[in-house]
Structure formats: C-alpha cells, structure tokens
Design a protein around this motif. Structure first.
Motif, PDB file in Angstrom:
ATOM      1  N   LYS A  98      -4.348   0.938   5.551  1.00 13.55           N
ATOM      2  CA  LYS A  98      -3.338   0.813   4.654  1.00 13.55           C
ATOM      3  C   LYS A  98      -2.670   0.297   6.887  1.00 13.55           C
ATOM      4  O   LYS A  98      -2.343  -0.586   7.260  1.00 13.55           O
ATOM      5  N   ALA A 101      -3.514  -3.417   7.651  1.00 17.61           N
ATOM      6  CA  ALA A 101      -2.044  -3.964   6.441  1.00 17.61           C
ATOM      7  C   ALA A 101      -0.835  -3.602   6.980  1.00 17.61           C
ATOM      8  O   ALA A 101       0.512  -3.716   7.097  1.00 17.61           O
ATOM      9  N   ALA A 106       2.230  -8.502   6.088  1.00 16.72           N
ATOM     10  CA  ALA A 106       0.809  -8.350   5.265  1.00 16.72           C
ATOM     11  C   ALA A 106       1.117  -6.635   4.460  1.00 16.72           C
ATOM     12  O   ALA A 106       0.695  -6.986   3.930  1.00 16.72           O
ATOM     13  N   ARG A 107       2.127  -6.172   4.898  1.00 21.66           N
ATOM     14  CA  ARG A 107       2.937  -4.646   4.584  1.00 21.66           C
ATOM     15  C   ARG A 107       3.797  -5.205   3.823  1.00 21.66           C
ATOM     16  O   ARG A 107       3.984  -4.721   2.195  1.00 21.66           O
ATOM     17  N   PHE A 110       1.048  -5.324   0.389  1.00 22.05           N
ATOM     18  CA  PHE A 110       0.037  -4.296   0.125  1.00 22.05           C
ATOM     19  C   PHE A 110      -0.200  -3.448  -0.773  1.00 22.05           C
ATOM     20  O   PHE A 110      -1.717  -3.580  -0.849  1.00 22.05           O
ATOM     21  N   ARG A 113      -3.352  -6.371  -2.027  1.00 19.51           N
ATOM     22  CA  ARG A 113      -4.319  -6.014  -0.980  1.00 19.51           C
ATOM     23  C   ARG A 113      -5.250  -5.107  -1.407  1.00 19.51           C
ATOM     24  O   ARG A 113      -6.491  -5.200  -1.666  1.00 19.51           O
ATOM     25  N   LEU A 114      -3.913  -3.633  -1.533  1.00 20.80           N
ATOM     26  CA  LEU A 114      -5.674  -2.946  -1.477  1.00 20.80           C
ATOM     27  C   LEU A 114      -6.259  -2.883  -2.524  1.00 20.80           C
ATOM     28  O   LEU A 114      -7.455  -2.363  -2.945  1.00 20.80           O
ATOM     29  N   ARG A 147     -10.518  -2.941   5.575  1.00 22.89           N
ATOM     30  CA  ARG A 147      -9.305  -3.715   6.568  1.00 22.89           C
ATOM     31  C   ARG A 147      -8.895  -3.988   7.021  1.00 22.89           C
ATOM     32  O   ARG A 147      -7.619  -4.380   6.583  1.00 22.89           O
ATOM     33  N   MET A 150      -7.640  -6.567   4.570  1.00 24.51           N
ATOM     34  CA  MET A 150      -6.364  -6.063   4.248  1.00 24.51           C
ATOM     35  C   MET A 150      -5.016  -7.521   4.468  1.00 24.51           C
ATOM     36  O   MET A 150      -3.642  -7.318   4.247  1.00 24.51           O
ATOM     37  N   SER A 151      -5.296  -7.625   5.598  1.00 28.35           N
ATOM     38  CA  SER A 151      -4.164  -8.744   6.769  1.00 28.35           C
ATOM     39  C   SER A 151      -4.753 -10.044   5.840  1.00 28.35           C
ATOM     40  O   SER A 151      -3.716 -10.868   5.543  1.00 28.35           O
TER      41      SER A 151
END
Length: 234
Positions: A98, A101, A106-107, A110, A113-114, A147, A150-151
């Motif tokens: 998390k 992101a 990015a959020r 989320f 991407r996860l 990690r 994630m962005s």
C-alpha cells in the motif's frame, strides 16, 4: 526516456559522481556495473530525488527532474527499489505494498495494481498478512519490487537487487527482472553481479570512481577482455 548529462553529485565535501552522462530508452533494460564505492547507489539516489546533484541535468520524458519536487518524482513514472530493500519490517506485506501506491493517481488503481503484483509474485499473496521483517531475504526483495510496481511506473530503478541473497535466490531475482521486462517496463539496474546482470540487460555502462569508463551492448561488455579480467575473473 531518461537522460542524464554531466551530473556531479556527492555528500557534504565528498564527491561521488563526476560528469556522469547516460540515457535509457523506452522498453530497454540498462545495467550500470562497477566495483563497490564506484557511485552506483548515489546515481540511483540522484535519479529518484533522494539527493540533488551539484551540477548537470536529468530529464524524464522531457520533464526536468531537478525542477520537480522530490515527493512528486514518482509521478513522473520513476520507481526506486533501494539497496537493502528498505521495507517497513513491522508492517504486513500488504501494508508495505500500500505504501507504494500513496500517490493519489496510484490510489485510484490500487486494487488493480495489487492483483498485478500478486499475479507476478504469488508468494506475496500467500504472505499478505505476514510481517515483512519475518520473511526471507528473497521474499523481502520480491516485496520491495512489488511495492515499487504499485505506482505503475514507466521506469523501474533496481539498486543491487542480488545483494545478500543466496545464489539460488539470485537466479530467481534475475528471472523476475526478465518477466518484468517482458511486460514492457523499462529498467535501470545497478549491480555488482556483473555476469548475471549482463545476461538480462540490453546495454550497460561501467562506472568506476564516479565516472563512466565504458559502455556498450551487454554482449560486447561480456566479451571485453578488460571487463572479463576485472569483474568476471576470467
């Protein structure tokens, strides 16, 4: 995509980089090889904004990285997997992901991407509720790369991804680099394990004592007698 011109950088009175120029084109995997203390980690920190250079220019897809606030550089599409991973050991794997992101753009993606990271690293899905600090070194490296992904970066910076890992795990890490590349992501990787990294990159630069001493296609670098003697032991 990424271009550095005549970059000088250092810490206090110590200068680590001297007039470094290099470029990375979209879709490429580029390596920076060299001995301990050559300035490889400083180079990565300069690109990601952790330190500012004393001279020179850095552009990312035409944007001036040096005029971009440090906390916004990730929004240019640059994600950095630092040396020694730098996870939050007392947070779970999922909470560490998390953190990758955290930018508003990015959020919004989320969950997507996860799922992407869990598809790439099924073990991270199995360990999603485990404290990151309790995992093996190889698993922590997967988490650190996850990690960064994630962005949804355009350029992934990998700083010594094989450091401190067992040989069998090193092989797994470089296989992961190949898989990430196959997805179209551009990669800049600094690495002491010269033989391994030259097998997965298109081109490489040799950094010694803070200066670029040589560059070329990975096949040319592997065949270069001086590099073979100095770094491959043959």
């Amino acid at each position: 995509m990424l271009e550095l011109k005549s970059v000088d950088a250092g810490y206090g009175t110590f200068q680590a980089l001297f007039g470094v120029s290099l470029d990375v084109k979209a879709g490429e995997a580029v390596g920076v090889i060299g001995p301990n203390g050559a300035g490889k980690t400083t180079l990565m920190r300069v690109i990601s904004g952790l330190i500012r250079p004393r001279a020179g220019t850095i552009t990312m897809e035409g944007a001036d990285v040096l005029k971009t606030p440090e906390h916004r550089i990730v929004s240019l599409g640059i994600a950095h997997v630092p040396e020694n991973r730098r996870l939050f050991p007392r947070l779970t794997v999922e909470d560490n992901l998390k953190m990758g992101a955290f930018m508003p753009e990015a959020r919004a993606h989320f969950a997507e991407r996860l799922d992407f990271v869990f598809d790439l690293f099924p073990r991270m899905k199995e360990r999603r509720h485990q404290m990151a600090g309790t995992m093996s070194g190889g698993e922590q490296q997967m988490c650190a790369i996850g990690r960064a992904l994630m962005s949804d970066p355009k350029l992934l910076l990998l700083d010594e991804p094989s450091a401190g890992l067992a040989p069998v795990v090193v092989q797994q890490v470089f296989e992961l680099v190949k898989r990430i590349r196959a997805g179209g992501l551009t990669v800049l990787i600094v690495e002491q394990n010269v033989q391994q990294v030259l097998k997965v990159v298109d081109r490489a630069y040799l950094l010694e004592a803070g200066s670029i001493r040589a560059s070329g296609k990975s096949s040319e670098m592997l065949a270069d007698d001086s590099i073979r003697q100095a770094y491959l032991g043959v």
